[in-house]
Design a protein around this motif. Structure first.
Motif, mmCIF file in Angstrom:
data_model
loop_
_atom_site.group_PDB
_atom_site.id
_atom_site.type_symbol
_atom_site.label_atom_id
_atom_site.label_comp_id
_atom_site.label_asym_id
_atom_site.label_seq_id
_atom_site.Cartn_x
_atom_site.Cartn_y
_atom_site.Cartn_z
ATOM 1 N N GLY A 36 0.793 -1.229 0.000
ATOM 2 C CA GLY A 36 0.000 0.000 0.000
ATOM 3 C C GLY A 36 0.821 1.273 0.000
ATOM 4 O O GLY A 36 0.316 2.328 -0.363
ATOM 5 N N ASP A 37 2.079 1.191 0.422
ATOM 6 C CA ASP A 37 2.931 2.381 0.477
ATOM 7 C C ASP A 37 4.327 2.008 -0.021
ATOM 8 O O ASP A 37 5.296 2.007 0.732
ATOM 9 C CB ASP A 37 3.003 2.932 1.908
ATOM 10 N N MET A 38 4.409 1.694 -1.295
ATOM 11 C CA MET A 38 5.656 1.180 -1.862
ATOM 12 C C MET A 38 6.803 2.187 -1.728
ATOM 13 O O MET A 38 7.893 1.815 -1.320
ATOM 14 C CB MET A 38 5.447 0.804 -3.320
ATOM 15 N N THR A 39 6.562 3.436 -2.068
ATOM 16 C CA THR A 39 7.640 4.425 -1.998
ATOM 17 C C THR A 39 8.047 4.681 -0.552
ATOM 18 O O THR A 39 9.234 4.747 -0.241
ATOM 19 C CB THR A 39 7.228 5.738 -2.687
ATOM 20 N N GLY A 40 7.076 4.777 0.322
ATOM 21 C CA GLY A 40 7.371 5.031 1.737
ATOM 22 C C GLY A 40 8.158 3.899 2.375
ATOM 23 O O GLY A 40 9.153 4.131 3.071
ATOM 24 N N ILE A 41 7.742 2.679 2.137
ATOM 25 C CA ILE A 41 8.440 1.531 2.726
ATOM 26 C C ILE A 41 9.794 1.334 2.054
ATOM 27 O O ILE A 41 10.789 1.051 2.720
ATOM 28 C CB ILE A 41 7.559 0.272 2.679
ATOM 29 N N GLY A 42 9.854 1.520 0.741
ATOM 30 C CA GLY A 42 11.138 1.445 0.054
ATOM 31 C C GLY A 42 12.112 2.490 0.587
ATOM 32 O O GLY A 42 13.303 2.211 0.773
ATOM 33 N N SER A 43 11.608 3.680 0.875
ATOM 34 C CA SER A 43 12.444 4.736 1.450
ATOM 35 C C SER A 43 12.972 4.321 2.813
ATOM 36 O O SER A 43 14.147 4.541 3.134
ATOM 37 C CB SER A 43 11.654 6.046 1.582
ATOM 38 N N LYS A 44 12.119 3.695 3.615
ATOM 39 C CA LYS A 44 12.555 3.219 4.935
ATOM 40 C C LYS A 44 13.662 2.181 4.801
ATOM 41 O O LYS A 44 14.611 2.173 5.593
ATOM 42 C CB LYS A 44 11.380 2.635 5.711
ATOM 43 N N VAL A 45 13.542 1.304 3.812
ATOM 44 C CA VAL A 45 14.580 0.287 3.594
ATOM 45 C C VAL A 45 15.907 0.970 3.277
ATOM 46 O O VAL A 45 16.942 0.648 3.865
ATOM 47 C CB VAL A 45 14.190 -0.696 2.463
ATOM 48 N N PHE A 46 15.878 1.932 2.366
ATOM 49 C CA PHE A 46 17.127 2.595 1.968
ATOM 50 C C PHE A 46 17.708 3.454 3.084
ATOM 51 O O PHE A 46 18.931 3.496 3.267
ATOM 52 C CB PHE A 46 16.944 3.402 0.679
ATOM 53 N N ILE A 47 16.874 4.121 3.849
ATOM 54 C CA ILE A 47 17.383 4.899 4.986
ATOM 55 C C ILE A 47 18.052 3.968 5.983
ATOM 56 O O ILE A 47 19.126 4.267 6.517
ATOM 57 C CB ILE A 47 16.260 5.742 5.620
#
Length: 177
Positions: A36-47
């Motif tokens: 549901g929040d691909m960009t948000g969760i992907g951002s969390k992974v990269f951070i």
């Protein structure tokens, strides 16, 4: 001639060498909470990767950005989104690891040869970061069994990415005198 069932095509069972049927079911069931929040969760992974492995951040154009500036960076957000789309493609195609997924992941791995300073060990940062992020995002749904299922998926992804990187590296080495 013969019985009618001899005309039916026999379906082949999904390959269970890497991800079992039970693991595929658990991954699909929990993916819906993450998708549901691909960009948000992907951002969390990269951070998380950048925090755990600061040397990896140096490979990105956004290497000098922090906090909200980083989260608003279109290159960073695009990479985070593409990363999660690749994970989604894995989830969607787990029943066809060899035909659909392997070429896709090997191709992605090959592309990383173009990033100056990238080494195959950088892929290892993802497994730990994704596991920690999934645990945070899935809360009570992240049981030990679910964790094992996702780790099997992450292991498969990283194996194929590394395979693609190695192929591209070998080809590059053959071209350079």
């Amino acid at each position: 001639m013969g019985c009618g069932t001899s005309l039916k095509k026999t379906a082949t069972a999904p390959d269970e060498r890497y991800i079992t049927g039970q693991q595929r079911m658990l991954v699909r069931r929990t993916w819906r909470y993450l998708a549901g929040d691909m960009t948000g969760i992907g951002s969390k992974v990269f951070i998380r990767i950048f925090n755990l492995y600061p040397n990896v951040k140096q490979l990105f154009p956004c290497r000098h950005k922090e906090g909200t500036e980083l989260l608003r960076d279109p290159n960073f957000k695009g990479h985070a989104s593409r990363f999660m789309q690749a994970v989604g493609a894995v989830v969607d195609n787990m029943d066809d690891l060899d035909t659909s997924l392997s070429p896709l992941l090997i191709g992605l791995g090959r592309q990383h040869i173009n990033f100056n300073g990238f080494i195959p060990e950088n892929f290892d940062a993802f497994t730990q970061s994704m596991t920690l992020t999934w645990e945070e995002e899935l809360n009570g749904h992240f049981t030990e069994e679910v964790k094992d299922a996702w780790v099997a998926v992450f292991r498969f992804i990283m194996m194929k990415l590394k395979e693609g990187f190695a192929l591209a590296s070998d080809e590059r080495d053959r071209l350079v005198p």
